[in-house]
Design a protein around this motif. Structure first.
Motif, PDB file in Angstrom:
ATOM      1  N   UNK A  46      90.912  25.867  14.346  1.00 19.68           N
ATOM      2  CA  UNK A  46      92.086  26.232  13.722  1.00 19.68           C
ATOM      3  C   UNK A  46      91.711  27.758  12.816  1.00 19.68           C
ATOM      4  N   UNK A  47      92.784  28.281  12.777  1.00 20.91           N
ATOM      5  CA  UNK A  47      92.832  29.770  11.950  1.00 20.91           C
ATOM      6  C   UNK A  47      92.366  29.326  10.668  1.00 20.91           C
ATOM      7  N   UNK A  48      92.400  28.199  10.068  1.00 27.74           N
ATOM      8  CA  UNK A  48      92.032  27.754   8.837  1.00 27.74           C
ATOM      9  C   UNK A  48      90.525  27.880   8.655  1.00 27.74           C
ATOM     10  N   UNK A  49      89.838  27.848   9.789  1.00 29.77           N
ATOM     11  CA  UNK A  49      88.308  27.598   9.779  1.00 29.77           C
ATOM     12  C   UNK A  49      87.764  26.118   9.969  1.00 29.77           C
ATOM     13  N   UNK A  50      88.762  25.281   9.959  1.00 32.34           N
ATOM     14  CA  UNK A  50      88.167  23.925  10.382  1.00 32.34           C
ATOM     15  C   UNK A  50      88.406  23.556  11.846  1.00 32.34           C
ATOM     16  N   UNK A  51      88.039  22.491  12.482  1.00 30.84           N
ATOM     17  CA  UNK A  51      88.293  22.207  13.800  1.00 30.84           C
ATOM     18  C   UNK A  51      88.899  20.774  14.017  1.00 30.84           C
ATOM     19  N   UNK A  52      90.051  20.805  14.695  1.00 25.35           N
ATOM     20  CA  UNK A  52      90.695  19.312  15.048  1.00 25.35           C
ATOM     21  C   UNK A  52      91.879  19.008  13.922  1.00 25.35           C
ATOM     22  N   UNK A  53      92.373  20.383  13.482  1.00 24.31           N
ATOM     23  CA  UNK A  53      93.443  19.971  12.557  1.00 24.31           C
ATOM     24  C   UNK A  53      94.802  19.271  13.257  1.00 24.31           C
ATOM     25  N   UNK A  54      95.421  18.304  12.151  1.00 20.29           N
ATOM     26  CA  UNK A  54      96.620  17.745  12.790  1.00 20.29           C
ATOM     27  C   UNK A  54      97.623  18.676  13.464  1.00 20.29           C
ATOM     28  N   UNK A  55      97.920  20.042  12.689  1.00 21.31           N
ATOM     29  CA  UNK A  55      99.081  20.849  13.524  1.00 21.31           C
ATOM     30  C   UNK A  55      98.649  21.531  14.656  1.00 21.31           C
ATOM     31  N   UNK A  98      94.214  18.421   8.018  1.00 25.59           N
ATOM     32  CA  UNK A  98      93.440  17.121   7.772  1.00 25.59           C
ATOM     33  C   UNK A  98      92.821  17.097   9.420  1.00 25.59           C
ATOM     34  N   UNK A  99      91.695  16.507   9.724  1.00 30.10           N
ATOM     35  CA  UNK A  99      91.089  16.645  10.811  1.00 30.10           C
ATOM     36  C   UNK A  99      91.583  15.202  11.353  1.00 30.10           C
ATOM     37  N   UNK A 100      92.070  15.288  12.614  1.00 34.24           N
ATOM     38  CA  UNK A 100      92.601  14.126  13.285  1.00 34.24           C
ATOM     39  C   UNK A 100      91.575  14.126  14.638  1.00 34.24           C
ATOM     40  N   UNK A 101      90.818  15.154  14.872  1.00 39.58           N
ATOM     41  CA  UNK A 101      90.066  14.985  16.445  1.00 39.58           C
ATOM     42  C   UNK A 101      88.634  15.505  16.013  1.00 39.58           C
ATOM     43  N   UNK A 155     100.322   9.788  14.176  1.00 37.88           N
ATOM     44  CA  UNK A 155      98.943   9.479  13.700  1.00 37.88           C
ATOM     45  C   UNK A 155      98.689   9.934  12.258  1.00 37.88           C
ATOM     46  N   UNK A 156      99.335  11.438  12.151  1.00 32.84           N
ATOM     47  CA  UNK A 156      99.094  12.017  10.920  1.00 32.84           C
ATOM     48  C   UNK A 156     100.016  11.297   9.943  1.00 32.84           C
ATOM     49  N   UNK A 157     101.159  11.077  10.154  1.00 34.16           N
ATOM     50  CA  UNK A 157     102.265  10.394   9.088  1.00 34.16           C
ATOM     51  C   UNK A 157     101.836   8.990   8.891  1.00 34.16           C
ATOM     52  N   UNK A 158     101.060   8.300   9.809  1.00 34.19           N
ATOM     53  CA  UNK A 158     100.539   6.924   9.456  1.00 34.19           C
ATOM     54  C   UNK A 158      99.400   7.067   8.329  1.00 34.19           C
ATOM     55  N   UNK A 159      98.646   8.149   8.546  1.00 35.19           N
ATOM     56  CA  UNK A 159      97.473   8.617   7.487  1.00 35.19           C
ATOM     57  C   UNK A 159      98.214   8.579   6.271  1.00 35.19           C
TER      58      UNK A 159
END
Length: 393
Positions: free
Chosen positions: A251-260, A242-245, A313-317
């Motif tokens: 990211x290797x998944x193709x997305x940007x700003x991933x939580x990990x 999930x995007x947090x930034x 931040x991720x856990x709060x989401x």
């Protein structure tokens, strides 16, 4: 014919109920099995006799008397068979033998220097074969193989995408079944971790649990209404992506700003190297950071606290979306629990919506690094017991 079949189905359902009751309450008397299940004592006695013949239940010495003869106690025979469970991580493979109670009998860990499937697969095969040679003799022998993988896994056991391993469309279940001729179970490692904690760990009394597996990447397993949640096609839980930034790192998944990318073991290592806190080519980088934190290196401690904020931040989401009663943090990053846990707890307390915090528990995994392994053992054991029911139908 229909009546005969229906009678047999009812008998098998009752037999499964009796076995489950013995498993969950061992040691237990026949009278108490009847009381818990609501079946009459004659039915319980008959079904217990069958389970004893099948070596799944055994008798022990007499229990306490409530006024009459001391009852013979029943035990679930956890040594009737054994499972092989594998956790495939980034940089390692952990393999264990468990009995039917999920207890670890033997284990072995192999460090990996590559993520290439054609190199890793033969190593995995040899690890499984080596474990099989150590399995004690029993009525049912090796009942199956379970493998937890940091990947999107189809319902057919195909690894569709494992970004941190660079794997796509790997039919791991089929390949292993062709070699070992045993039932094989493949599951996302975070789902397995959530299930392991529910069956054997800190979440046995919780019906709504979020399990965050934080290692090189981040995976999330969810127990909702007491059941592992897979989603429509079985792909739920990829919350590490999930995007947090906004417009963040790629990211290797193709997305940007991933939580990990901001909250994982790999994120800690990358930031530590960038800041000159450790050298990239000297031993195990995460172990170096643990050592420096133990030596009260303030820059490293502050780095752990920074990473902990991103974790929170991720856990709060997750908390605000799913309203769990229990949040469990597992996998290897929790070796730094001393420096990250207080920040996670205080951030969630400050930022999670207030009514979501009612009766909320936040814990590290009770099973430690064995959450995923224990979950895969549970899947394998439950599959075996279900097959026993089918085989007698």
């Amino acid at each position: 014919m229909s009546r005969t079949w229906n009678q047999y189905v009812v008998k098998q359902e009752n037999k499964t109920l009796v076995l489950t009751t013995v498993m969950n309450h061992t040691p237990i008397s026949r009278a108490n099995v009847a009381k818990i299940t609501g079946l009459n004592k004659g039915t319980v006695s008959s079904l217990v006799s069958e389970l004893i013949d099948e070596k799944l239940v055994e008798e022990s010495g007499p229990g306490k008397s409530s006024g009459g003869r001391r009852p013979v106690m029943l035990l679930f025979n956890g040594n009737a068979g054994y499972s092989i469970s594998i956790e495939l991580g980034v940089g390692y493979i952990l393999g264990v033998i468990t009995d039917l109670n999920g207890q670890i009998i033997e284990q072995d860990t192999i460090q990996l220097q590559t993520t290439h499937f054609n190199t890793i697969f033969p190593i995995m095969i040899n690890l499984i074969k080596g474990l099989m040679e150590q399995v004690p003799k029993s009525r049912y022998g090796v009942i199956g193989i379970g493998v937890g993988v940091p990947a999107v896994v189809s319902r057919d056991g195909e690894i569709l995408l494992a970004p941190n391993l660079n794997w796509k469309n790997v039919e791991l279940k089929t390949k292993l079944e062709n070699i070992f001729n045993l039932p094989v179970y493949i599951e996302n490692e975070a789902n397995a971790g959530a299930y392991g904690e529910m069956r054997y760990g800190s979440s046995q009394n919780s019906h709504h649990t979020i399990f965050a597996s934080i290692g090189i990447g981040i995976g999330v397993g969810m127990i909702l209404d007491g059941k592992l949640y897979h989603g429509l096609n079985g792909f739920a839980g990829e919350l590490g992506h999930m995007t947090i930034e906004k417009d963040g790192k790629t990211c290797r998944c193709g997305n940007r700003g991933c939580w990990e990318l901001y909250a994982s073991e790999q994120a800690v290592i990358d930031m530590a190297i960038k800041r000159g806190l450790i050298a990239a080519d000297q031993g195990e980088p995460f172990e170096q950071l643990i050592q420096l934190a133990n030596e009260e290196n303030q820059a490293v401690i502050e780095l752990f606290e920074e990473i902990a904020t991103y974790i929170a931040i991720g856990l709060t989401n997750c908390i605000n979306i799913f309203n769990p009663e229990h949040v469990i943090i597992g996998n290897r990053l929790m070796r730094a629990k001393e420096w990250i846990y207080p920040t996670i707890e205080s951030y969630i307390l400050e930022h999670a919506i207030g009514f979501h915090q009612n009766k909320l528990k936040i814990d590290s995994a009770k099973l430690g690094v064995y959450s995923t392994i224990s979950g895969m053992a549970a899947f394998t054991i439950e599959g075996f017991l279900l097959d026993q029911k089918r085989n007698h139908a």
